[in-house]
Every structure is written in structure tokens, then in C-alpha cells.
Design a protein around this motif. Structure first.
Motif, PDB file in Angstrom:
ATOM      1  N   MET A   8      19.131 -36.019   1.814  1.00 27.87           N
ATOM      2  CA  MET A   8      19.016 -36.787   3.046  1.00 27.87           C
ATOM      3  C   MET A   8      18.666 -35.868   4.216  1.00 27.87           C
ATOM      4  N   VAL A   9      19.280 -34.675   4.258  1.00 22.50           N
ATOM      5  CA  VAL A   9      18.951 -33.717   5.315  1.00 22.50           C
ATOM      6  C   VAL A   9      17.474 -33.347   5.248  1.00 22.50           C
ATOM      7  N   GLN A  10      16.970 -33.119   4.037  1.00 22.40           N
ATOM      8  CA  GLN A  10      15.560 -32.762   3.891  1.00 22.40           C
ATOM      9  C   GLN A  10      14.647 -33.924   4.268  1.00 22.40           C
ATOM     10  N   GLU A  11      15.037 -35.144   3.915  1.00 21.98           N
ATOM     11  CA  GLU A  11      14.247 -36.316   4.298  1.00 21.98           C
ATOM     12  C   GLU A  11      14.160 -36.453   5.813  1.00 21.98           C
ATOM     13  N   ASN A  12      15.225 -36.058   6.491  1.00 25.38           N
ATOM     14  CA  ASN A  12      15.248 -36.110   7.955  1.00 25.38           C
ATOM     15  C   ASN A  12      14.729 -34.822   8.589  1.00 25.38           C
ATOM     16  N   GLU A  13      14.091 -33.982   7.759  1.00 24.34           N
ATOM     17  CA  GLU A  13      13.462 -32.747   8.224  1.00 24.34           C
ATOM     18  C   GLU A  13      14.457 -31.825   8.943  1.00 24.34           C
ATOM     19  N   GLY A  14      15.700 -31.857   8.495  1.00 25.54           N
ATOM     20  CA  GLY A  14      16.712 -30.979   9.052  1.00 25.54           C
ATOM     21  C   GLY A  14      17.277 -31.422  10.382  1.00 25.54           C
ATOM     22  N   SER A  15      16.829 -32.557  10.888  1.00 20.56           N
ATOM     23  CA  SER A  15      17.328 -33.021  12.188  1.00 20.56           C
ATOM     24  C   SER A  15      18.747 -33.564  12.047  1.00 20.56           C
ATOM     25  N   PHE A  16      19.436 -33.718  13.178  1.00 16.28           N
ATOM     26  CA  PHE A  16      20.772 -34.294  13.149  1.00 16.28           C
ATOM     27  C   PHE A  16      20.904 -35.350  14.227  1.00 16.28           C
ATOM     28  N   PHE A  17      21.897 -36.199  14.056  1.00 19.44           N
ATOM     29  CA  PHE A  17      22.146 -37.297  14.985  1.00 19.44           C
ATOM     30  C   PHE A  17      23.109 -36.822  16.065  1.00 19.44           C
ATOM     31  N   VAL A  18      22.721 -37.018  17.326  1.00 18.79           N
ATOM     32  CA  VAL A  18      23.538 -36.617  18.459  1.00 18.79           C
ATOM     33  C   VAL A  18      24.360 -37.817  18.904  1.00 18.79           C
ATOM     34  N   ILE A  19      25.681 -37.710  18.794  1.00 21.67           N
ATOM     35  CA  ILE A  19      26.542 -38.840  19.122  1.00 21.67           C
ATOM     36  C   ILE A  19      26.425 -39.213  20.588  1.00 21.67           C
ATOM     37  N   ASN A  20      26.417 -38.215  21.454  1.00 20.66           N
ATOM     38  CA  ASN A  20      26.253 -38.463  22.890  1.00 20.66           C
ATOM     39  C   ASN A  20      24.873 -37.958  23.290  1.00 20.66           C
ATOM     40  N   ASP A  21      23.974 -38.873  23.649  1.00 25.16           N
ATOM     41  CA  ASP A  21      22.597 -38.505  23.928  1.00 25.16           C
ATOM     42  C   ASP A  21      22.450 -37.631  25.163  1.00 25.16           C
TER      43      ASP A  21
END
Length: 455
Positions: A196-209
Motif C-alpha cells: 500500500m505504501v508503494q502504491e501511494n508512492e511513499g506518501s503519507f496522510f496528514v491528519i491536520n492539513d
């Protein structure tokens, strides 16, 4: 609880070597027990309700897994993921700078209601709609499956649980917290998380934008691109973004080479070839940038649907249910040198129509043993075989592919070509998977059923 201070959370290792995973779910769902099982850390207070977010860590070969446990939601809780409440602020701190994966913990053996699903949606989507690309359902209590597959539990668990799994991109895993020494279940989970990390190209979700990081800007640009693509109604279906997961069902005669074909596609010895397949088996791998899931099924009779035993027909149909919410393609495996008679062709079509009259829209002929062709093009072999094979090809809308099991150098290319053809079929079917069966129905020879549309 295993808590850490702000200084220990940041640590000495670079954040790009860490994998931040956030555990979310209702009270009593098994979040803390799962953290203990995954990390291997003991916690004396695990039997008490979690009062505050806490951190568990697991060292991997080249990275560190950071598991953030959270207090369980109540059915009427107003807790959100927008970073405004004290609990969310603490979670945001432990997960800084962002979350690579959110595990939505759901216990097996307890009913999951539409109210609970709606509560999850409201809490999660308060942090942004693109959160779902980072979500996976973690089923706890896998010991309650009693030897059955989690796919059967999903198929029979009701609409609420099925829709939640679909919302998470059909990413899920089952965990038995009563057997923490089972390293296989942990390894499989870690593999799914890394995919899943690779599918998202290593990006992460920021809880507080409001937290600005290089990755949050990258994610925003990607979201804008996805919206632009979705708004372009004039784009041909063939040029739409392909699905990140392809689900395929292998069907065909006994001894046709289904298991070997599955091994070639998945790039390893996933299925036991060289012996009769007795029950449907589901295997998965990351292939050519996609998550590919394949179910191998027992072979049917060469000459008649009626000569295929009822328990074999039922097992084949169960195999389709293992590909929830439905297979994107049925791969009809035929040895490339097979000679079709009228009776054999009719038997093939009758077996396929166990899945419903629209099955031909989702079926591709997969010729096995392609090395037998030598230098002969497959099109010439099809013409040489005569009218019955041509009629079968027309029935399958002329979707076909050849697999050569002896060509190691061409293996990757031929599999990539197959996946592209399947994606073209998916696009022509408007990305709808095909779910032709229900597991709790009795099968008869004339059974037909409808198509399930992915919501």
C-alpha cells in the motif's frame, strides 16, 4: 500502556525509514491486542480499555514500524480526525509528520452494523476524502473463522462489512491475537502494508492539513490530478486510470494448466501444480505495479456440465466468492493444442454460464503451454483448429492470451501484456467487477445470477 514522550517519538532515525500506522476502531475491537501481536511488545494493561493514544514499535530489516494505538470509539462518540480534540492532537503528535496506513479494526464473530459503518465514515472523512487510499480493514479474532477463509466471512458478513472493505480498496487482513507466535500472519500483514505504501508512492496522510510537509504538497497535487481525470467525461474507457487491484478467477478443464498459469502470473510457486486441485485457493502478489489476486479452482469435466460432480461445481462457484466484491476477469484456461469439438465447446460455455448469462463479457481465453506453438503464431493455430474454437473466441468477445511456461526471459513481458488486456476488458465493462454467485445458494445446472456493481 506503552507510551512515549515527544522526544522519544521523533527518535534518531530519518522519518523516511519509518512506517507510521494508526489503529482505529470501536471499543473492544482488539486494537491494543493487535498492537502487541504485531510488535511483539508486552503490555500489562492490555486488558483495560485504552484511555490515551500510545506507541508500539517494531524493528524491521530496513525500517521501523510505529504502531499508534488509540482509545476506542463509542457508537455516539463525536471524536473526529481533524486534529482539534485533545486525543486527536496527541495522535497527531505521535504520528508526525503523517500516517502511511490506517488500520480499521473490526472483530470477527460480532455483528458489524450499518450504524457502525456510517460512524466510521463520518469520523474518517472529517479528515478528507482521500484518506481511503491509506486505509485497510484489520479483522481480529481470526481464530473464530474455524478454518474458513476471511473472504467467506466477508461474503457472508452482510452489506455493511462488504461496503467498508470496498471503501478501503478491498485491502484487508485477518489476525489471530491468540497465536502471537504465528509469524506468517505478521509477515503477510507487513507485506500488504508495504504494498500500500508503494502504491501511494511513499506518501503519507496528514491528519491536520495545517502541518506543511513536502509530502502533503505532493498529495494535494495528486488529488487535483485525480479530480481532473474524474471530471473528464469524454475520455475513452480504454484510457481511464487502470484499477490498482486485479482479481481473476482461473477456470477450465481438469489438467488444463490452471495452477501453472496462476504461478506464472504471480511470479512464484503459489499454487500446487502437477496434481489435481481439490478446492479453490486464493493467492496474491504485487505484479507489474498492481496488486493481483488470483483464485485457482478445481477442473471441470471435458464433455458435459452434468458430468461435473455437484460438489466440484459448488467449489468452483465458491472460488468466485473468494474474490470479493467480484472477479474482474474469468480466465478460461485451454491447452494451446486442444482440438475443440461441438460437444467440448458447448460444455465449456455451459460451465461458464453457471456464473450467469453475462459471463462472456468478463471471460478471456488463456492458452496454456504456449511453448508447444514453436514459431507458429497463435492466430494461425486458431484458424487451423477450425470453426469451434473461432465460435468460442467470438463468445468471449475475442479476448485471448498465450502463456509460455518455458520462456523465463519473456515471462515478465507476457504477464504484463496479459494484465493490460485484462485492464482493457475492465475498462470496457466500466470497471465493474463480476459477482455471479452467492455462497449460501444451492447450485443447479441451470443456475444464473446477476452482476454486482462496485460502489
Amino acid at each position: 500502556m506503552a507510551t512515549v514522550s515527544s522526544s522519544s517519538n521523533t527518535g534518531e532515525s530519518p522519518c523516511w525509514l519509518n512506517r507510521h500506522v494508526l489503529m482505529l476502531g470501536y471499543q473492544g475491537s482488539g486494537k491494543t491486542s493487535s498492537c502487541i501481536t504485531i510488535s511483539g511488545q508486552e503490555d500489562d494493561s492490555a486488558r483495560q480499555p485504552t484511555k490515551e493514544a500510545s506507541l508500539f514499535t517494531k524493528m524491521l530489516d530496513s525500517s521501523q514500524l510505529l504502531l499508534v494505538d488509540t482509545p476506542g470509539w463509542g457508537l455516539d462518540s463525536g471524536e473526529r480526525l481533524d486534529g482539534q480534540s485533545p486525543t486527536s492532537a496527541h495522535v497527531r503528535h505521535l504520528c508526525y509528520p503523517g500516517v502511511h496506513a490506517l488500520l480499521l479494526v473490526v472483530p470477527i464473530g460480532e455483528s458489524f452494523t450499518e450504524q457502525q459503518r456510517q460512524g466510521m465514515l463520518e469520523r474518517l472523512e472529517s479528515a478528507g476524502m482521500h484518506i481511503w487510499r491509506y486505509c485497510m480493514v484489520l479483522f481480529t479474532g481470526a481464530d473464530r473463522l474455524w478454518g474458513n477463509g476471511v473472504e467467506e466471512f466477508i461474503a457472508e458478513g452482510g452489506t455493511a462489512i462488504q461496503r467498508l472493505v470496498e471503501k478501503c480498496g478491498n485491502r484487508y487482513h485477518a489476525l489471530d491475537n491468540t497465536c502471537p507466535e504465528n509469524n506468517t500472519q505478521i509477515s503477510e500483514l507487513l507485506q500488504k502494508l508495504e504494498e500500500m505504501v508503494q502504491e501511494n508512492e511513499g506518501s503519507f496522510f496528514v491528519i491536520n492539513d495545517s502541518i506543511q510537509t513536502p509530502w502533503s504538497e505532493h498529495t494535494q497535487r495528486r488529488e487535483e490530478h485525480d479530480r481532473m481525470m474524474a471530471d473528464d467525461a469524454e475520455v475513452s474507457p480504454i484510457f481511464r486510470s487502470p484499477p490498482r487491484e486485479l482479481r481473476m478467477l482461473l477456470v477450465g478443464w481438469q489438467g488444463a494448466g490452471k495452477s501453472s498459469a496462476g504461478n506464472i502470473i504471480l511470479g512464484g510457486r503459489k499454487f500446487e501444480s502437477g496434481r489435481r486441485t481439490e478446492s479453490s485457493l486464493r493467492c496474491q502478489a504485487h505484479v507489474s505495479g498492481r496488486r493481483v489476486t488470483i483464485v485457482d479452482t478445481p477442473g471441470w469435466d471435458w464433455y458435459s456440465l452434468h458430468r461435473t460432480p455437484a460438489h466440484i461445481r459448488k467449489e468452483i462457484r465458491r472460488g468466485a466468492g473468494l474474490l470479493h466484491p467480484g472477479p474482474h476477469a474469468l480466465l478460461l484456461v485451454i491447452p494451446v493444442i486442444s482440438t475443440l469439438t461441438v460437444r467440448k465447446r458447448q460444455a465449456l460455455e455451459n460451465h461458464l454460464e453457471m456464473f450467469g448469462k453475462e459471463v462472456s463479457l468478463h471471460t478471456m481465453v488463456l492458452f496454456s503451454c504456449g511453448d508447444w506453438l514453436g514459431a507458429t503464431p497463435i492466430e494461425e493455430q486458431i484458424q487451423r483448429n477450425g470453426g469451434q474454437l473461432l465460435r468460442l473466441m467470438a463468445y468471449c468477445l475475442n479476448y485471448y492470451h498465450v502463456l509460455d511456461s518455458t520462456s523465463a526471459t519473456r515471462s515478465e513481458d507476457q504477464v504484463s501484456d496479459l494484465l493490460l488486456k485484462v485492464e482493457e476488458m475492465v475498462a470496457q465493462n466500466e470497471s465493474r467487477p463480476f459477482l455471479p454467485v452467492k455462497l449460501n445458494e444451492e447450485l443447479d445446472d441451470e443456475a444464473t445470477c446477476g452482476k454486482c456493481t462496485l460502489q
